[in-house]
Design an enzyme around this catalytic site. Sequence first.
Site, mmCIF file in Angstrom:
data_model
loop_
_atom_site.group_PDB
_atom_site.id
_atom_site.type_symbol
_atom_site.label_atom_id
_atom_site.label_comp_id
_atom_site.label_asym_id
_atom_site.label_seq_id
_atom_site.Cartn_x
_atom_site.Cartn_y
_atom_site.Cartn_z
ATOM 1 N N ASP A 67 -9.061 16.897 0.166
ATOM 2 C CA ASP A 67 -9.622 16.264 1.365
ATOM 3 C C ASP A 67 -9.735 17.232 2.533
ATOM 4 O OD1 ASP A 67 -6.867 16.506 1.815
ATOM 5 O OD2 ASP A 67 -6.482 14.381 1.565
ATOM 6 N N ASP A 136 1.814 5.099 3.572
ATOM 7 C CA ASP A 136 1.112 3.853 3.226
ATOM 8 C C ASP A 136 0.551 3.914 1.797
ATOM 9 O OD1 ASP A 136 -0.944 5.658 3.477
ATOM 10 O OD2 ASP A 136 -2.096 4.498 4.941
ATOM 11 N N HIS A 138 -1.242 6.245 0.475
ATOM 12 C CA HIS A 138 -2.540 6.897 0.232
ATOM 13 C C HIS A 138 -2.372 8.132 -0.654
ATOM 14 C CE1 HIS A 138 -1.983 9.338 4.167
ATOM 15 N NE2 HIS A 138 -2.124 10.253 3.253
ATOM 16 N N GLU A 143 -7.072 5.457 1.623
ATOM 17 C CA GLU A 143 -6.167 4.532 2.314
ATOM 18 C C GLU A 143 -6.113 3.179 1.583
ATOM 19 O OE1 GLU A 143 -4.276 5.601 4.495
ATOM 20 O OE2 GLU A 143 -5.249 6.880 5.978
#
Length: 243
Positions: A67, A136, A138, A143
């Site tokens: 990413d 979270d 991810h 996400e």
Amino acid sequence: MKIVIAKNYRNMSRLAADQVIEQIRNKPSSVLGLPTGHTPVELYHDLVLAYQQEIIRFKKIVTFNLDEYAGLESGDKRSYHTYMKTNLFNKIDIQSKNIHILDGATKNVKRECVRFESEISRAGGIDLLILGIGMDDHIGFNEPGSDFKSRTRLVKLAETTREANSKYFGSLKRTPTAALTVGIGTIMEAKKIILLADGKKKAEAIARAVNGKIDPQVPASILQKHPDCTFILDKGAAAKLKS
Ligand code: GLP
């Protein structure tokens, strides 16, 4: 999935490095998927050492990063381009033509994402993909709510992710709100996956991913379905796993 619990961050990194070294020795032209963030820093350090000690070479290795922040030029000191150069690429014999990182500053997001996917295919797919994990759950920057079939695309960052990464940008206000990331579908096509996590702050995320139900609200939970996935954790990150 296989779970390996290391006694600390140092050992977690060493175990991961051993797996990457084995992969490179077995196939010197391996295609690697690489993460950023705090977690893999020591792994990269160990790979640089293995290179300096002439245990491995990167001459034929091909890499794809997971990413990049949207809007950051590759030369920006906070970009993942810079991170990878500083932690790994400037210290090994990888050829620049073999390095692939999404261009966060692209004017044509769609074309950039299609280009990335087709370069992964052209390289023959990813042999070994290393992942970190967000609090979270991810993976990459996928996400909660990301489609399990998703491909490389532009995504909005969750507030918790922006807060966790704001330390690199000086303030939450200056932290990017979006990123380009490979998709969960892209990740799941890797032949082998190793996910790394350390510290108690990741314990809840790891427990949800390993013991919880497979749910798009918990992106890492899909890894339960991958045929060759190993989680290498330190004791803190493993603290909430059901035994
Ligand atoms: C970041 C990255 C992920 C990384 C994760 C964990 O936001 N985009 O690829 O795995 O979040 O980061 P860290 O290792 O710093 O905890």
